[in-house]
Design a protein around this motif. Structure first.
Motif, PDB file in Angstrom:
ATOM      1  N   SER A   1       0.830  -1.211   0.000  1.00  7.86           N
ATOM      2  CA  SER A   1       0.000   0.000   0.000  1.00  7.86           C
ATOM      3  C   SER A   1       0.867   1.266   0.000  1.00  7.86           C
ATOM      4  O   SER A   1       0.540   2.251  -0.655  1.00  7.86           O
TER       5      SER A   1
ATOM      6  N   GLY B   1      -0.806  -5.984  -0.668  1.00  5.83           N
ATOM      7  CA  GLY B   1      -0.537  -6.906   0.437  1.00  5.83           C
ATOM      8  C   GLY B   1       0.640  -6.479   1.279  1.00  5.83           C
ATOM      9  O   GLY B   1       1.297  -5.482   1.002  1.00  5.83           O
TER      10      GLY B   1
ATOM     11  N   ARG C   1      -0.569  -3.347   6.753  1.00  3.65           N
ATOM     12  CA  ARG C   1      -1.885  -2.849   7.144  1.00  3.65           C
ATOM     13  C   ARG C   1      -2.034  -1.427   6.627  1.00  3.65           C
ATOM     14  O   ARG C   1      -1.071  -0.674   6.592  1.00  3.65           O
TER      15      ARG C   1
ATOM     16  N   ARG D   1      -6.519   4.030   1.427  1.00  5.23           N
ATOM     17  CA  ARG D   1      -7.215   3.258   0.393  1.00  5.23           C
ATOM     18  C   ARG D   1      -8.020   4.185  -0.521  1.00  5.23           C
ATOM     19  O   ARG D   1      -7.930   4.108  -1.750  1.00  5.23           O
TER      20      ARG D   1
ATOM     21  N   ASP E   1      -7.539  -6.300  -0.965  1.00  5.75           N
ATOM     22  CA  ASP E   1      -6.609  -6.702   0.088  1.00  5.75           C
ATOM     23  C   ASP E   1      -6.222  -8.156  -0.108  1.00  5.75           C
ATOM     24  O   ASP E   1      -7.120  -9.012  -0.158  1.00  5.75           O
TER      25      ASP E   1
ATOM     26  N   TYR F   1      -3.890 -11.413   1.512  1.00 10.47           N
ATOM     27  CA  TYR F   1      -3.269 -11.807   2.782  1.00 10.47           C
ATOM     28  C   TYR F   1      -2.447 -13.082   2.597  1.00 10.47           C
ATOM     29  O   TYR F   1      -2.727 -13.892   1.720  1.00 10.47           O
TER      30      TYR F   1
ATOM     31  N   SER G   1      -9.847  -9.951  -0.568  1.00  6.39           N
ATOM     32  CA  SER G   1     -11.169  -9.305  -0.506  1.00  6.39           C
ATOM     33  C   SER G   1     -11.840  -9.406  -1.876  1.00  6.39           C
ATOM     34  O   SER G   1     -11.186  -9.717  -2.878  1.00  6.39           O
TER      35      SER G   1
ATOM     36  N   ARG H   1     -10.426  -7.830   7.951  1.00  8.16           N
ATOM     37  CA  ARG H   1      -9.099  -7.258   7.709  1.00  8.16           C
ATOM     38  C   ARG H   1      -8.217  -7.479   8.938  1.00  8.16           C
ATOM     39  O   ARG H   1      -8.703  -7.647  10.046  1.00  8.16           O
TER      40      ARG H   1
END
Length: 318
Positions: A168, A195, A198, A204, A217, A219, A232, A306
């Protein structure tokens, strides 16, 4: 979350030979007859494993197959101590690619997309995981790797990249550079798969608005394949995980008690099919919760929320 019959069968099959195959589990389950595990309640009595256990058997103490079956290793960064090395068989690599391709499909990405991959390659699982999934899906992978932002933007324009894969924070940096140069109308970006970090709603929203893309997202962790074990969806109502490859529990970090669906706690993962380095009740230290019911998107895969924080590495100021 109630364990399915298929999950229990995969777990009991794994446990049947785990002590013979793995010196790590021979020691971990010493004095425990793992063949007695016949129900979810039996399974929940098994001890947890965690990163310190894995570090203690560095470098290849986790390996549960003969050397000739190992085709690759990956490793955690080792920034907080001895790194953890995870061996992969050919089937492990295929299984990881299968899950990652599903992630792309859930994000509406198709073989016609051009996927620019900016996370790092090498011992880390990120870059190569994003690429594996793209190739499995049949999309065009553009394996840029990290940094060199000028070149990233040049390739994004010249190759008309449609999907950005990144952390991000790097996506935010690219957003700022696109804004500064006024090149938004030269880009073909539609989606972003983010990824390893957080990130908040504010970040976002800014990335989505400035780049005009929809974000997803993703993971994962090195010990459990890598990124690509959950993602997601368009409904943005949690993160779908692939329960035919992993079994997920949420526990109270202090007591180890398994918590009901909907309660926040620490994610614990058991691999159902992993060969090179299977993990039983592995404490991730990531904080989340399992979400009840079916997602509005219609996917049959269950969901976790999340990642809300960590149960370790926490510093409180004032």
């Amino acid at each position: 979350m109630e364990m399915t019959k298929e999950q229990l069968e995969l777990i009991t099959n794994q446990l049947a030979t785990i002590k013979e195959r793995s010196p790590f589990y021979a020691k971990k389950f010493e004095g425990i007859d793992v063949t007695d595990v016949r129900t979810q309640a039996d399974f929940e009595k098994l001890p947890f494993s965690e990163k310190d256990d894995l570090r203690a058997v560095y470098p290849l103490g986790l390996q549960a197959v003969p050397d000739e079956e190992v085709v690759r290793i990956h490793s955690s960064s080792g920034t907080t101590g001895t790194p953890v090395i995870i061996p992969y068989t050919q089937q492990d690599v295929i299984d990881w690619a299968t899950q990652f391709a599903r992630c792309y499909e859930m994000a509406g990405i198709t073989p016609l997309d051009r996927i620019q991959i900016t996370p790092g390659y090498g011992l880390w699982t990120a870059g190569i995981g994003f690429q594996l999934g793209a190739e499995r899906l049949g999309a065009m992978a553009i394996p840029m790797g990290p940094g060199n932002t000028e070149k990233q933007l040049e390739m994004m324009i010249d190759l008309q990249t449609t999907v950005l894969c990144s952390t991000s924070s790097y996506a935010l940096l690219l957003t700022e550079m696109v804004e500064q140069r006024g090149i938004r109308d030269q880009l073909a970006l539609k989606k972003g798969v983010m990824g390893s970090e957080r990130w908040g709603t504010k970040m976002r929203d800014r990335i989505q608005q400035e780049l005009g893309i929809q974000l997803y997202d993703i993971y994962g962790l090195t010990e459990i394949y890598g990124p690509g074990i959950s993602i997601s969806c368009d409904a943005d109502c949690g993160i779908h995980y692939f329960d035919d490859f992993i079994y997920m529990e949420i526990i109270d970090p202090a007591t180890g008690e398994v918590l009901p669906v909907g309660e926040e706690g620490e994610i614990v993962i058991t691999t159902l099919r992993k060969q090179g380095a299977p993990l039983i009740r592995y404490r991730t230290h990531d904080i989340s919760r399992l979400l009840p019911g079916q997602c509005p998107c219609g996917s049959p895969y269950p969901r976790h929320d999340r990642i809300m924080g960590r149960s370790d590495d926490m510093v409180k100021v004032k």
